[in-house]
Design an enzyme around this catalytic site. Sequence first.
Site, PDB file in Angstrom:
ATOM      1  N   CYS A  25     108.658  39.689 -94.114  1.00 31.69           N
ATOM      2  CA  CYS A  25     107.967  39.317 -95.348  1.00 31.69           C
ATOM      3  C   CYS A  25     108.696  38.197 -96.068  1.00 31.69           C
ATOM      4  O   CYS A  25     109.933  38.172 -96.129  1.00 31.69           O
ATOM      5  CB  CYS A  25     107.845  40.527 -96.263  1.00 31.69           C
ATOM      6  SG  CYS A  25     106.644  41.745 -95.673  1.00 31.69           S
ATOM      7  N   TYR A 186     105.453  52.609 -94.185  1.00 32.26           N
ATOM      8  CA  TYR A 186     104.177  52.188 -94.736  1.00 32.26           C
ATOM      9  C   TYR A 186     103.086  53.166 -94.278  1.00 32.26           C
ATOM     10  O   TYR A 186     103.360  54.155 -93.628  1.00 32.26           O
ATOM     11  CB  TYR A 186     103.914  50.727 -94.369  1.00 32.26           C
ATOM     12  CG  TYR A 186     104.998  49.816 -94.923  1.00 32.26           C
ATOM     13  CD1 TYR A 186     105.299  49.837 -96.288  1.00 32.26           C
ATOM     14  CD2 TYR A 186     105.754  48.983 -94.099  1.00 32.26           C
ATOM     15  CE1 TYR A 186     106.312  49.040 -96.810  1.00 32.26           C
ATOM     16  CE2 TYR A 186     106.763  48.192 -94.612  1.00 32.26           C
ATOM     17  CZ  TYR A 186     107.045  48.219 -95.968  1.00 32.26           C
ATOM     18  OH  TYR A 186     108.061  47.446 -96.487  1.00 32.26           O
ATOM     19  N   ARG A 329     116.377  38.440 -88.654  1.00 36.53           N
ATOM     20  CA  ARG A 329     117.273  37.661 -89.514  1.00 36.53           C
ATOM     21  C   ARG A 329     118.011  36.566 -88.757  1.00 36.53           C
ATOM     22  O   ARG A 329     118.346  35.525 -89.330  1.00 36.53           O
ATOM     23  CB  ARG A 329     118.261  38.596 -90.218  1.00 36.53           C
ATOM     24  CG  ARG A 329     117.556  39.567 -91.141  1.00 36.53           C
ATOM     25  CD  ARG A 329     118.511  40.483 -91.880  1.00 36.53           C
ATOM     26  NE  ARG A 329     117.753  41.564 -92.499  1.00 36.53           N
ATOM     27  CZ  ARG A 329     118.270  42.422 -93.372  1.00 36.53           C
ATOM     28  NH1 ARG A 329     119.532  42.331 -93.714  1.00 36.53           N
ATOM     29  NH2 ARG A 329     117.517  43.377 -93.884  1.00 36.53           N
TER      30      ARG A 329
END
Length: 359
Positions: A25, A186, A329
């Site tokens: 995100c 989620y 990352r």
Amino acid sequence: MSALFEPYTLRSLTIPNRVWMAAMCQYSAEATGPDAGAPHDWHFAHLAARATGGTGLIITEATAVSPEGRISPNDLGIWNDTQVEAFRRITRFLSAQGSVPGIQIAHAGRKASCHAPWEGGGPIAPEDGGWDVVGPSPVPFAEGHLVPAELTTEGIAEIVGQFADAARRALDAGFQVVEIHGAHGYLVHEFLSPHSNRRTDAYGGSYENRVRFALEIVDAVREVWPDDLPVFFRISATDWLEEGGWTGEDTVRLADELLAHGVDLMDVSTGGNASGVRIPLRPGYQVPFAARVKAGTRMPVAAVGLITEPEQAEKILSNGEADAVLLARELLRNPSWARRAAVELGGTTQVPQQYARAF
């Protein structure tokens, strides 16, 4: 040839290498107005850089199937045609660089309506610009978080339809892979795990009932997604709880069912559904969960989680622990990681002609 740079084919789609970008995100879309949830210049530059860097498959951030399904007000969405048109610019460019464009479609459930991480990440109350959240049961993620409204069976059916609509729009936007987000606490994960699912109806209680929502979404997406293009499913293979949570055994069992329902690859992550748990972070700490699915089922898998070095990624594939690796990352730090890995391992990546003189 390096295993990392062998092409990989799922259905009719061939991905040029096994270096894939995981959904991350950016919390950078407009929150309101006609362009709410639509990608703009930041998203284009972010995704395009990884394509020019040689990444084989690029998966967008968790892209909400409805405004209420966003993690934050600034998440991407694919619930309207304005968003579709904005995504087309990105998918055209990614494809032109030889990368495969993929999209992760998601509903944040009880973890929706939160600030961006750099704003603290805490919940946003409806009176402060947030919205009411939903879940399988009225159990908040953590102390101080919003209490979700328990979804009715009609509400569940509506969200299943939203996933199908999102997949249909994703195809129209030019994506070639659709990934259903069933991880990280989620909504889909909330239904899977007994830690968050306390229902007593057909969507709660037994394992068979708790996986029903996920399978209904898969079926609905597969019905509108072309037979010759793959569907992925992202899973949190464990809640990292000693008891009362989703487990590695559950994940292996679900993999076989997802395969039977038309899922082509399981993207294996962990955690996110229980607050305050201790996760043993170390290089490749989630790879054993992917390896377990691969060893115990026919489901292809991708591994993710602190995979940072080319030799490490190559070993995961050559050992048969996964079919591809997803970097997160590390690709934020180095958009051209795939090209660096190709040099170290003797592989090849497509180089834009504008950059060819550097190689």
